[in-house]
Motif scaffolding. Structure first.
Motif, PDB file in Angstrom:
ATOM      1  N   THR A 131       0.926  -1.125   0.050  1.00 39.30           N
ATOM      2  CA  THR A 131      -0.045  -0.044   0.147  1.00 39.30           C
ATOM      3  C   THR A 131       0.829   1.459  -0.179  1.00 39.30           C
ATOM      4  OG1 THR A 131      -0.136   0.089   2.432  1.00 39.30           O
ATOM      5  CG2 THR A 131      -1.740  -1.144   1.094  1.00 39.30           C
ATOM      6  N   PRO A 132       0.227   2.365  -0.199  1.00 43.24           N
ATOM      7  CA  PRO A 132       1.113   3.751  -0.500  1.00 43.24           C
ATOM      8  C   PRO A 132       1.585   4.022   1.115  1.00 43.24           C
ATOM      9  CG  PRO A 132      -0.983   3.948  -1.718  1.00 43.24           C
ATOM     10  CD  PRO A 132      -1.011   2.632  -0.890  1.00 43.24           C
ATOM     11  N   ALA A 133       2.773   4.788   1.059  1.00 45.03           N
ATOM     12  CA  ALA A 133       2.984   5.221   2.485  1.00 45.03           C
ATOM     13  C   ALA A 133       1.927   5.777   3.121  1.00 45.03           C
ATOM     14  CB  ALA A 133       4.288   6.205   2.180  1.00 45.03           C
ATOM     15  N   TRP A 134       1.434   6.874   2.612  1.00 42.13           N
ATOM     16  CA  TRP A 134       0.408   7.364   3.709  1.00 42.13           C
ATOM     17  C   TRP A 134      -0.818   6.505   3.951  1.00 42.13           C
ATOM     18  CZ3 TRP A 134      -5.013   7.306   1.963  1.00 42.13           C
ATOM     19  CH2 TRP A 134      -5.204   6.862   0.698  1.00 42.13           C
ATOM     20  N   LEU A 135      -1.115   5.339   3.437  1.00 39.61           N
ATOM     21  CA  LEU A 135      -2.084   4.615   3.656  1.00 39.61           C
ATOM     22  C   LEU A 135      -1.532   3.751   4.960  1.00 39.61           C
ATOM     23  CD1 LEU A 135      -4.938   3.673   3.645  1.00 39.61           C
ATOM     24  CD2 LEU A 135      -4.438   2.209   1.748  1.00 39.61           C
ATOM     25  N   GLN A 136      -0.231   3.422   4.835  1.00 37.11           N
ATOM     26  CA  GLN A 136       0.444   2.449   5.781  1.00 37.11           C
ATOM     27  C   GLN A 136       0.307   3.440   7.154  1.00 37.11           C
ATOM     28  OE1 GLN A 136       4.385   1.479   4.466  1.00 37.11           O
ATOM     29  NE2 GLN A 136       3.542   0.397   2.613  1.00 37.11           N
ATOM     30  N   ARG A 137       0.578   4.756   7.041  1.00 39.98           N
ATOM     31  CA  ARG A 137       0.615   5.421   8.420  1.00 39.98           C
ATOM     32  C   ARG A 137      -0.567   5.435   8.809  1.00 39.98           C
ATOM     33  NH1 ARG A 137       4.174   8.224   5.366  1.00 39.98           N
ATOM     34  NH2 ARG A 137       2.505   9.917   4.697  1.00 39.98           N
ATOM     35  N   ILE A 138      -1.915   5.424   8.359  1.00 40.29           N
ATOM     36  CA  ILE A 138      -3.117   5.603   8.497  1.00 40.29           C
ATOM     37  C   ILE A 138      -3.634   4.140   9.143  1.00 40.29           C
ATOM     38  CG2 ILE A 138      -5.466   5.498   7.842  1.00 40.29           C
ATOM     39  CD1 ILE A 138      -4.728   7.847   5.710  1.00 40.29           C
ATOM     40  N   SER A 139      -3.020   3.255   8.473  1.00 40.65           N
ATOM     41  CA  SER A 139      -3.410   1.783   9.000  1.00 40.65           C
ATOM     42  C   SER A 139      -2.764   1.563  10.338  1.00 40.65           C
ATOM     43  CB  SER A 139      -3.106   0.776   7.969  1.00 40.65           C
ATOM     44  OG  SER A 139      -1.647   0.708   8.048  1.00 40.65           O
ATOM     45  N   LEU A 140      -1.856   2.256  10.739  1.00 37.30           N
ATOM     46  CA  LEU A 140      -1.346   1.841  12.051  1.00 37.30           C
ATOM     47  C   LEU A 140      -2.225   2.274  13.156  1.00 37.30           C
ATOM     48  CD1 LEU A 140       2.498   2.713  11.214  1.00 37.30           C
ATOM     49  CD2 LEU A 140       1.526   0.609  11.508  1.00 37.30           C
ATOM     50  N   PHE A 141      -3.041   3.159  13.043  1.00 43.08           N
ATOM     51  CA  PHE A 141      -3.963   3.580  13.944  1.00 43.08           C
ATOM     52  C   PHE A 141      -5.400   2.864  13.920  1.00 43.08           C
ATOM     53  CE2 PHE A 141      -1.088   7.242  13.313  1.00 43.08           C
ATOM     54  CZ  PHE A 141      -0.760   7.474  14.607  1.00 43.08           C
ATOM     55  N   ASN A 142      -5.428   1.862  13.046  1.00 50.04           N
ATOM     56  CA  ASN A 142      -6.705   1.529  12.602  1.00 50.04           C
ATOM     57  C   ASN A 142      -6.692  -0.267  13.571  1.00 50.04           C
ATOM     58  OD1 ASN A 142      -9.037   0.048  11.494  1.00 50.04           O
ATOM     59  ND2 ASN A 142      -8.103   0.149   9.379  1.00 50.04           N
ATOM     60  N   PRO A 143      -7.602  -0.187  14.402  1.00 49.04           N
ATOM     61  CA  PRO A 143      -7.494  -1.525  15.189  1.00 49.04           C
ATOM     62  C   PRO A 143      -7.877  -2.803  14.104  1.00 49.04           C
ATOM     63  CG  PRO A 143      -9.307   0.024  16.011  1.00 49.04           C
ATOM     64  CD  PRO A 143      -8.592   0.628  14.748  1.00 49.04           C
TER      65      PRO A 143
END
Length: 104
Positions: free
Chosen positions: A43-55
């Motif tokens: 996934t793109p880097a911005w989505l990787q950062r968002i997914s780290l906060f996704n339970p």
């Protein structure tokens, strides 16, 4: 966790039609911003950062590891479980504060 999230939303919106709309508005982005469809490394880097906060990311990671032959948890099962417990605790605490509001 998603049942508690639905209950939290139900406490806020109070009608079934709104609950369904808002529930989908919350659930679909959580699903697509997790590693349920694609591995995070693709996934793109911005989505990787968002997914780290996704339970949901940690839920999928914890479920995927034992199902795959030689599968390993990307974050570690301890971290997966701890993040799920933390998210659930926050949602239960918020919902517990809102439930009396709809019962009166």
């Amino acid at each position: 966790m998603f049942a508690t999230l639905s209950l939290l939303v139900a406490c806020l919106v109070r009608t079934r039609e709104r609950l369904m709309g808002v529930g989908q508005l919350l659930t679909m982005p959580l699903f697509f911003a997790s590693n349920a469809i694609y591995p995070l490394r693709l996934t793109p880097a911005w989505l990787q950062r968002i997914s780290l906060f996704n339970p949901l990311t940690y839920q999928v990671d914890a479920l995927r590891a034992p199902m795959l032959a030689g599968g390993r948890s990307q974050f570690g099962l301890e971290w997966d479980l701890a993040s799920k417990v933390a998210a659930r605790t926050v949602l239960v605490a918020l919902t517990a504060r809102l439930v009396p509001r709809i019962l009166t």
